[in-house]
Design a protein around this motif. Structure first.
Motif, PDB file in Angstrom:
ATOM      1  N   PHE A  25      -8.250  -3.309  -5.357  1.00  0.00           N
ATOM      2  CA  PHE A  25      -7.255  -4.214  -4.782  1.00  0.00           C
ATOM      3  C   PHE A  25      -6.102  -4.479  -5.746  1.00  0.00           C
ATOM      4  N   ILE A  26      -6.405  -4.644  -7.028  1.00  0.00           N
ATOM      5  CA  ILE A  26      -5.362  -4.992  -7.994  1.00  0.00           C
ATOM      6  C   ILE A  26      -4.390  -3.832  -8.210  1.00  0.00           C
ATOM      7  N   ILE A  27      -4.929  -2.615  -8.375  1.00  0.00           N
ATOM      8  CA  ILE A  27      -4.054  -1.488  -8.698  1.00  0.00           C
ATOM      9  C   ILE A  27      -3.217  -1.057  -7.502  1.00  0.00           C
ATOM     10  N   LEU A  28      -3.673  -1.372  -6.286  1.00  0.00           N
ATOM     11  CA  LEU A  28      -2.920  -0.967  -5.093  1.00  0.00           C
ATOM     12  C   LEU A  28      -1.983  -2.051  -4.568  1.00  0.00           C
ATOM     13  N   LEU A  29      -2.142  -3.263  -5.044  1.00  0.00           N
ATOM     14  CA  LEU A  29      -1.296  -4.355  -4.559  1.00  0.00           C
ATOM     15  C   LEU A  29       0.195  -4.086  -4.767  1.00  0.00           C
ATOM     16  N   PRO A  30       0.607  -3.525  -5.924  1.00  0.00           N
ATOM     17  CA  PRO A  30       2.045  -3.241  -6.096  1.00  0.00           C
ATOM     18  C   PRO A  30       2.617  -2.280  -5.061  1.00  0.00           C
ATOM     19  N   LEU A  31       1.781  -1.421  -4.462  1.00  0.00           N
ATOM     20  CA  LEU A  31       2.288  -0.485  -3.454  1.00  0.00           C
ATOM     21  C   LEU A  31       2.911  -1.220  -2.267  1.00  0.00           C
ATOM     22  N   LEU A  32       2.333  -2.368  -1.908  1.00  0.00           N
ATOM     23  CA  LEU A  32       2.880  -3.136  -0.789  1.00  0.00           C
ATOM     24  C   LEU A  32       4.311  -3.574  -1.086  1.00  0.00           C
ATOM     25  N   PHE A  33       4.536  -4.090  -2.283  1.00  0.00           N
ATOM     26  CA  PHE A  33       5.871  -4.584  -2.639  1.00  0.00           C
ATOM     27  C   PHE A  33       6.841  -3.432  -2.886  1.00  0.00           C
ATOM     28  N   LEU A  34       6.334  -2.335  -3.464  1.00  0.00           N
ATOM     29  CA  LEU A  34       7.204  -1.184  -3.682  1.00  0.00           C
ATOM     30  C   LEU A  34       7.658  -0.574  -2.360  1.00  0.00           C
ATOM     31  N   PHE A  35       6.782  -0.600  -1.368  1.00  0.00           N
ATOM     32  CA  PHE A  35       7.179  -0.035  -0.082  1.00  0.00           C
ATOM     33  C   PHE A  35       8.106  -0.986   0.679  1.00  0.00           C
ATOM     34  N   LYS A  36       7.847  -2.280   0.597  1.00  0.00           N
ATOM     35  CA  LYS A  36       8.658  -3.231   1.359  1.00  0.00           C
ATOM     36  C   LYS A  36      10.101  -3.279   0.873  1.00  0.00           C
ATOM     37  N   ARG A  37      10.345  -2.810  -0.341  1.00  0.00           N
ATOM     38  CA  ARG A  37      11.724  -2.816  -0.845  1.00  0.00           C
ATOM     39  C   ARG A  37      12.526  -1.642  -0.300  1.00  0.00           C
ATOM     40  N   LEU A  38      11.839  -0.674   0.343  1.00  0.00           N
ATOM     41  CA  LEU A  38      12.509   0.530   0.849  1.00  0.00           C
ATOM     42  C   LEU A  38      13.045   0.301   2.257  1.00  0.00           C
ATOM     43  N   PRO A  39      14.307   0.677   2.508  1.00  0.00           N
ATOM     44  CA  PRO A  39      14.814   0.633   3.886  1.00  0.00           C
ATOM     45  C   PRO A  39      14.283   1.816   4.687  1.00  0.00           C
ATOM     46  N   ILE A  40      13.861   1.544   5.920  1.00  0.00           N
ATOM     47  CA  ILE A  40      13.351   2.591   6.809  1.00  0.00           C
ATOM     48  C   ILE A  40      14.381   2.801   7.914  1.00  0.00           C
ATOM     49  N   CYS A  41      15.088   3.917   7.858  1.00  0.00           N
ATOM     50  CA  CYS A  41      16.137   4.131   8.854  1.00  0.00           C
ATOM     51  C   CYS A  41      16.176   5.553   9.395  1.00  0.00           C
ATOM     52  N   ARG A  42      15.315   6.439   8.904  1.00  0.00           N
ATOM     53  CA  ARG A  42      15.319   7.810   9.404  1.00  0.00           C
ATOM     54  C   ARG A  42      14.581   7.910  10.740  1.00  0.00           C
ATOM     55  N   SER A  43      13.401   7.356  10.798  1.00  0.00           N
ATOM     56  CA  SER A  43      12.572   7.423  11.995  1.00  0.00           C
ATOM     57  C   SER A  43      11.470   6.391  11.832  1.00  0.00           C
ATOM     58  N   ASN A  44      10.754   6.125  12.900  1.00  0.00           N
ATOM     59  CA  ASN A  44       9.602   5.241  12.796  1.00  0.00           C
ATOM     60  C   ASN A  44       8.329   5.940  13.264  1.00  0.00           C
ATOM     61  N   VAL A  45       8.343   7.282  13.301  1.00  0.00           N
ATOM     62  CA  VAL A  45       7.204   8.061  13.784  1.00  0.00           C
ATOM     63  C   VAL A  45       6.389   8.559  12.591  1.00  0.00           C
ATOM     64  N   LEU A  46       5.124   8.158  12.542  1.00  0.00           N
ATOM     65  CA  LEU A  46       4.215   8.601  11.494  1.00  0.00           C
ATOM     66  C   LEU A  46       3.477   9.870  11.927  1.00  0.00           C
ATOM     67  N   SER A  47       2.891  10.564  10.969  1.00  0.00           N
ATOM     68  CA  SER A  47       2.266  11.856  11.252  1.00  0.00           C
ATOM     69  C   SER A  47       0.796  11.760  11.612  1.00  0.00           C
ATOM     70  N   HIS A  48       0.224  10.558  11.514  1.00  0.00           N
ATOM     71  CA  HIS A  48      -1.209  10.396  11.748  1.00  0.00           C
ATOM     72  C   HIS A  48      -1.462   9.260  12.732  1.00  0.00           C
ATOM     73  N   SER A  49      -2.728   9.085  13.075  1.00  0.00           N
ATOM     74  CA  SER A  49      -3.109   7.977  13.950  1.00  0.00           C
ATOM     75  C   SER A  49      -3.524   6.753  13.142  1.00  0.00           C
ATOM     76  N   TYR A  50      -3.095   6.704  11.895  1.00  0.00           N
ATOM     77  CA  TYR A  50      -3.326   5.581  10.991  1.00  0.00           C
ATOM     78  C   TYR A  50      -2.228   5.641   9.939  1.00  0.00           C
ATOM     79  N   CYS A  51      -2.131   4.618   9.125  1.00  0.00           N
ATOM     80  CA  CYS A  51      -1.021   4.490   8.175  1.00  0.00           C
ATOM     81  C   CYS A  51      -1.466   4.874   6.761  1.00  0.00           C
ATOM     82  N   LEU A  52      -0.750   5.834   6.173  1.00  0.00           N
ATOM     83  CA  LEU A  52      -0.991   6.256   4.798  1.00  0.00           C
ATOM     84  C   LEU A  52       0.310   6.136   4.004  1.00  0.00           C
ATOM     85  N   HIS A  53       0.194   5.815   2.723  1.00  0.00           N
ATOM     86  CA  HIS A  53       1.367   5.588   1.897  1.00  0.00           C
ATOM     87  C   HIS A  53       2.292   6.798   1.799  1.00  0.00           C
TER      88      HIS A  53
END
Length: 312
Positions: free
Chosen positions: A153-181
């Motif tokens: 939990f501790i080592i992966l917690l920064p991934l949440l904040f690192l991802f939330k700082r990124l703007p998502i504007c290309r598409s909103n379609v993921l390649s899987h039926s679940y969410c991976l970093h």
């Protein structure tokens, strides 16, 4: 750019298996069977270790942790996978996707840490059997379990904040039926260097280090076993490691395959990436209880007694 002043979609669109959309309803059946085996099999092992006093030993406590992580992994992916394949309901809220991503990677890392702890258990049992009970006390086992969970939990917690700082504007379609970093990062329209570097650091410092230490433990185990004069005794000792070795292979081989395809197979068909990821996430929770039930007679006998009691 502020953390909360970036563009995020309200939701993501999940994807089943590209090119097989018309067969999703048929694929839902095997997926349901796999989830039933994973959840049912691991729950049975947890119950067996709980009710059988002879299984209250370090090896089986670690097996319980492994079963718990498999149940948790299955529960983390089950809602979106079944919604995608059974109902064609592909939407997942942005924050829900972040949480699922965090849980999937956390429980995967937890399983890696537990497999390392199990290799330490085998090392002590074989190389220093007289001190086995003194080294692996209940308190030590509990501390190992807490450390493995906390690391994830501790080592992966920064991934949440690192991802939330990124703007998502290309598409909103993921390649899987679940969410991976890695899949979510591809949708960013900003520099993802920091995310990539931190992701690589996480991969090497956890999964990579765990694999190396597991390999090292078995080198030491083999060195100790080769010193045993009797061939029958050597085989008997090595047989106590078979279940763990199979569990390690079931977990790490698909993971290495996914990483290889992700790094070097960028021109491979999309369904190859999807199938490899599905194998990595779905196969270990299904096979682990089958492996330990088949190869560990103490577990097998306890399970048989449990079902006999249910019939009477």
């Amino acid at each position: 750019m502020g953390l909360f002043n970036v563009t995020h979609p309200a939701s993501f669109l999940l994807t089943g298996i590209p090119g097989l959309e018309s067969s999703h309803a048929w694929l839902a059946g095997p997926l349901c069977v796999m989830y039933a085996v994973a959840l049912g099999g691991n729950t049975v092992i947890l119950q067996a270790v709980r009710v059988e006093p002879s299984l209250h030993e370090p090896m089986y406590y670690f097996l319980s942790m492994l079963s718990f992580s498999d149940v948790a992994m299955s529960m983390a992916t089950l809602p979106t996978v079944l919604r995608t394949f059974c109902l064609n309901a592909r939407n997942i809220a942005f924050d829900a996707c972040l949480i699922q991503m965090f849980l999937i990677h956390s429980f995967s890392m937890m399983e890696s840490g537990i497999l390392l702890a199990m290799s330490f258990d085998r090392y002590v049992a074989i190389c220093d059997p007289l001190r086995y009970a003194a080294v692996l006390t209940n308190e030590v086992i509990a501390r190992i379990g807490i450390a493995v969970a906390a690391r994830s939990f501790i080592i992966l917690l920064p991934l949440l904040f690192l991802f939330k700082r990124l703007p998502i504007c290309r598409s909103n379609v993921l390649s899987h039926s679940y969410c991976l970093h890695p899949d979510m990062m591809k949708l960013a329209c900003a520099d993802i260097t920091i995310n990539s570097i931190y992701g690589f650091f996480v991969l090497v410092s956890t999964f990579g280090m765990d694999m190396f230490l597991i390999f090292l433990s078995y080198v030491l185990i083999l060195h100790s076993v080769m010193a045993i004069a009797s061939r029958e005794e050597r085989l008997k000792v090595l047989n106590t490691c078979v279940s763990h070795i199979l569990a390690v292979l079931v977990f790490y081989v698909p993971m290495i395959g996914v990483s290889t395809v992700h790094r070097f197979g960028k021109h491979a068909p999309r369904y190859v990436h999807v199938l490899m990821s599905n194998v990595y996430l779905f196969v270990p929770p299904v096979l682990n209880p089958l492996i330990y039930s088949a190869k560990t007679k103490e577990i097998r006998r306890t399970i048989v007694r449990m079902f006999r009691r249910m019939k009477t």
